[in-house]
Design a protein around this motif. Structure first.
Motif, PDB file in Angstrom:
ATOM      1  N   ASN A 142      -1.453   0.651   2.975  1.00  0.00           N
ATOM      2  CA  ASN A 142      -0.835  -0.301   3.541  1.00  0.00           C
ATOM      3  C   ASN A 142       0.530  -0.796   2.737  1.00  0.00           C
ATOM      4  O   ASN A 142       1.780  -0.844   3.062  1.00  0.00           O
ATOM      5  CB  ASN A 142      -1.611  -1.311   4.078  1.00  0.00           C
ATOM      6  CG  ASN A 142      -2.260  -0.967   5.270  1.00  0.00           C
ATOM      7  OD1 ASN A 142      -2.096  -0.031   6.015  1.00  0.00           O
ATOM      8  ND2 ASN A 142      -3.342  -1.650   5.401  1.00  0.00           N
ATOM      9  N   THR A 143       0.166  -1.105   1.327  1.00  0.00           N
ATOM     10  CA  THR A 143       1.223  -1.540   0.455  1.00  0.00           C
ATOM     11  C   THR A 143       2.401  -0.545   0.286  1.00  0.00           C
ATOM     12  O   THR A 143       3.591  -1.009   0.181  1.00  0.00           O
ATOM     13  CB  THR A 143       0.719  -1.674  -0.985  1.00  0.00           C
ATOM     14  OG1 THR A 143      -0.435  -2.646  -0.706  1.00  0.00           O
ATOM     15  CG2 THR A 143       1.705  -2.217  -1.849  1.00  0.00           C
ATOM     16  N   ASN A 172       4.498  -0.227   3.572  1.00  0.00           N
ATOM     17  CA  ASN A 172       5.317  -1.114   3.864  1.00  0.00           C
ATOM     18  C   ASN A 172       6.817  -1.369   3.029  1.00  0.00           C
ATOM     19  O   ASN A 172       7.458  -2.156   3.315  1.00  0.00           O
ATOM     20  CB  ASN A 172       4.720  -2.684   3.726  1.00  0.00           C
ATOM     21  CG  ASN A 172       3.539  -2.841   4.849  1.00  0.00           C
ATOM     22  OD1 ASN A 172       3.760  -2.501   5.875  1.00  0.00           O
ATOM     23  ND2 ASN A 172       2.562  -3.302   4.528  1.00  0.00           N
ATOM     24  N   VAL A 228       7.428   0.474  -5.250  1.00  0.00           N
ATOM     25  CA  VAL A 228       6.317  -0.528  -4.804  1.00  0.00           C
ATOM     26  C   VAL A 228       6.366  -1.640  -5.801  1.00  0.00           C
ATOM     27  O   VAL A 228       6.360  -2.857  -5.051  1.00  0.00           O
ATOM     28  CB  VAL A 228       5.031   0.037  -4.987  1.00  0.00           C
ATOM     29  CG1 VAL A 228       3.866  -1.045  -5.032  1.00  0.00           C
ATOM     30  CG2 VAL A 228       4.666   1.233  -3.927  1.00  0.00           C
ATOM     31  N   GLN A 232       7.414  -5.455  -4.340  1.00  0.00           N
ATOM     32  CA  GLN A 232       6.479  -6.494  -4.552  1.00  0.00           C
ATOM     33  C   GLN A 232       6.834  -7.748  -5.683  1.00  0.00           C
ATOM     34  O   GLN A 232       6.310  -8.655  -5.786  1.00  0.00           O
ATOM     35  CB  GLN A 232       5.243  -6.094  -5.063  1.00  0.00           C
ATOM     36  CG  GLN A 232       4.159  -5.157  -4.142  1.00  0.00           C
ATOM     37  CD  GLN A 232       3.905  -5.935  -2.688  1.00  0.00           C
ATOM     38  OE1 GLN A 232       3.296  -7.025  -2.942  1.00  0.00           O
ATOM     39  NE2 GLN A 232       4.092  -5.527  -1.581  1.00  0.00           N
ATOM     40  N   LEU A 282      -2.826  -4.643  -6.988  1.00  0.00           N
ATOM     41  CA  LEU A 282      -1.613  -4.066  -7.285  1.00  0.00           C
ATOM     42  C   LEU A 282      -1.302  -3.346  -8.574  1.00  0.00           C
ATOM     43  O   LEU A 282      -0.682  -2.462  -8.700  1.00  0.00           O
ATOM     44  CB  LEU A 282      -0.826  -5.145  -6.975  1.00  0.00           C
ATOM     45  CG  LEU A 282       0.970  -4.895  -6.845  1.00  0.00           C
ATOM     46  CD1 LEU A 282       1.153  -3.602  -6.091  1.00  0.00           C
ATOM     47  CD2 LEU A 282       1.667  -5.911  -6.925  1.00  0.00           C
TER      48      LEU A 282
END
Length: 77
Positions: free
Chosen positions: A2-3, A6, A25, A29, A43
């Motif tokens: 999902n990370t 997105n 990513v 983030q 993460l």
């Protein structure tokens, strides 16, 4: 997953081979350096795995994400 999905919320991703999924990513983030995150942070663990990918593996991962956004089933399952 999902990370990663997105990062770009759509079926066509703005990506080129010089841009790693790890960088995408991290930028999404707001992470500038891994040491900003605790060693057991999910993460950080994800980024440590993504940074090891080759450009071809990054491309394959982007392709998988685009396919998922187009409604195909998750090919990783």
């Amino acid at each position: 997953m999902n990370t990663i999905l997105n990062i770009e919320c759509g079926p066509i991703w703005e990506w080129d081979p010089t841009l790693s999924v790890a960088r995408m990513v991290a930028d999404d983030q707001g992470v500038r350096r891994l040491k900003e995150l605790q060693e057991d942070d999910p993460l950080r663990i994800l980024l440590e795995k993504l940074v090891k990918l080759s450009p071809a593996e990054d491309g394959a991962l982007v392709d998988i994400c685009e396919r998922i956004w187009r409604g195909h089933g998750n090919p990783l399952l």
